[in-house]
Design an enzyme around this catalytic site. Sequence first.
Site, mmCIF file in Angstrom:
data_model
loop_
_atom_site.group_PDB
_atom_site.id
_atom_site.type_symbol
_atom_site.label_atom_id
_atom_site.label_comp_id
_atom_site.label_asym_id
_atom_site.label_seq_id
_atom_site.Cartn_x
_atom_site.Cartn_y
_atom_site.Cartn_z
ATOM 1 N N GLU A 61 8.954 8.100 -17.117
ATOM 2 C CA GLU A 61 7.611 8.513 -17.307
ATOM 3 C C GLU A 61 7.079 8.293 -18.591
ATOM 4 O O GLU A 61 5.957 7.864 -18.810
ATOM 5 C CB GLU A 61 7.537 9.955 -16.973
ATOM 6 C CG GLU A 61 7.724 10.467 -15.645
ATOM 7 C CD GLU A 61 7.707 12.018 -15.480
ATOM 8 O OE1 GLU A 61 7.124 12.645 -14.792
ATOM 9 O OE2 GLU A 61 8.690 12.575 -16.247
ATOM 10 N N SER B 8 14.023 21.420 -16.370
ATOM 11 C CA SER B 8 12.800 22.254 -16.574
ATOM 12 C C SER B 8 13.156 23.526 -17.209
ATOM 13 O O SER B 8 14.186 24.160 -17.069
ATOM 14 C CB SER B 8 12.214 22.399 -15.203
ATOM 15 O OG SER B 8 11.386 23.515 -15.450
ATOM 16 N N HIS C 177 0.702 -1.470 -0.040
ATOM 17 C CA HIS C 177 -0.178 -0.067 -0.190
ATOM 18 C C HIS C 177 0.934 1.237 0.000
ATOM 19 O O HIS C 177 0.298 2.325 0.336
ATOM 20 C CB HIS C 177 -1.001 0.048 1.169
ATOM 21 C CG HIS C 177 -1.729 -1.101 1.239
ATOM 22 N ND1 HIS C 177 -2.847 -1.584 0.950
ATOM 23 C CD2 HIS C 177 -1.338 -2.298 2.265
ATOM 24 C CE1 HIS C 177 -3.153 -2.749 1.351
ATOM 25 N NE2 HIS C 177 -2.361 -3.296 1.684
ATOM 26 N N LYS D 197 15.543 21.626 -11.391
ATOM 27 C CA LYS D 197 14.757 20.290 -11.717
ATOM 28 C C LYS D 197 15.480 19.385 -12.506
ATOM 29 O O LYS D 197 16.172 19.753 -13.593
ATOM 30 C CB LYS D 197 13.476 20.593 -12.459
ATOM 31 C CG LYS D 197 12.418 21.192 -11.697
ATOM 32 C CD LYS D 197 11.818 20.417 -10.493
ATOM 33 C CE LYS D 197 11.147 19.063 -10.854
ATOM 34 N NZ LYS D 197 9.828 19.514 -11.559
#
Length: 464
Positions: free
Chosen positions: A294, A281, A160, A287
């Site tokens: 992804e 970024s 979980h 970043k």
Amino acid sequence: MSSEPKKLWGGRFTQSTDAFVEAFTSSIAYDSRLYRHDILASKIHCQMLGRQGIIAVQDVVEIINGLDLVLGELTEGTLPFDDSLEDIHMHVESRLKELIGPVAGKLHTARSRNDQVATDIRLYLRDEVDAMGLAIREVQQNLLNLAKEHVETILPGFTHLQNAQPISFAHHLLAYFEMFDRDFARLVDLRKRLNQLPLGSAALAGTPFPVDREWVATQLGFEGICQNSIDGVSDRDFAVELASAAALIMTHFSRFSEELIFWSSPAFGFVELSDAFCTGSSIMPQKKNPDIPELVRGKTGRVVGNLMALLTLMKGLPLAYNRDMQEDKEPIFDTIDTVLGVLRVFRDLIPGISVKKAAMLAAAGEGFTTATDLADYLVKKNIPFREAHAISGRIVKICVDSDKTLDELTLEKMQEVDSRIEADVAKVLTVQASVNARVSLGGTAFETVKKALISAENRINNNN
Ligand code: ARG
């Protein structure tokens, strides 16, 4: 708006095809990638026609030489594509006719485009399945290399996404090794059913010519022959099986991607991906984004979609061939391109994963991850597990309230909950002790993981 009737199939037509319809029906933009397999199958078919005395040996020589010229042009990229010629099969035959004249027309004896395309696609997919299998093995090898470095690196295992029990990082990586091993096995298995020869089915009913399908199958490396001519030209279950295996491969990589993404978030800080596999970024200078995992996670959607497309394509088709089936190609080609790309990217990304052992270890101790060990300790003192679970739970509650970890709580405090707890409890409450207690087959103890690594290595080296 329309061209002269010049189609290879144009005998019964008086009007030429509508120009938009030509573009609409054409598949050459994507099925040209079948050209090598198409020409290979044609050469073997042609040789068979000669061996069986169906066409003259001199014609065989001319046709095969001509096919080699067409192959050269397609390889060089000098043969222009034309929607009016529909697909790769017509392009090859029509160019053959330009090069060697009417004898080219003998190639299509005892054959139809229906068994031709079914043969081409199986030959093509067979090569791609082999490429996928090799690529999976490369990923597995790189996973093993990383795992070998991290048998004793401890991180929290989650359920979980809540801290559950401490585990060896190698053990976690080996979980993916197992998934990829089954992915590999699925490819090996589906390859047997894929590797059956449709050629000789002709349009749907077989052919009156004395073809030798066994010889053709052997020459083309098929393990068997489609036993029913209608089935041979009309099913694409082999493509669905491949799309399904691919969807599972992607699902496994998607889960791995998801973990890399949150592990590399500063909130976790368990790993850092190499700069070569991240992007920055345009506004936030700090970043470093895990775009590659992804994208892998995102591309899973299209591969699953391709599987749905193929199943839906086939579900209502009457036997035998229907033109709908031309629509099998883009989903299966896209699936292969995507999966091969993902396998390549992961093969190269894995060695560059830098593992932040200290952050992993610190997190492994958070969230009372050795509470099960405390319960197991009590079980060894002959307390039923359910009761032991409750005692351990009460001790966790005291830790929560007093902001302490389990191994920080004094023995006295624990004994207030249950007097059967003794000083030796300290030995089971560390994350190292917890990991190393799990010696069951397939468990996370360091020694068990070392054995698992050896068995994994043997499996990929013996390719079974
Ligand atoms: N391009 C077609 C396909 O991929 C080839 C088979 C065409 N056969 C036919 N009867 N029109 O399905």
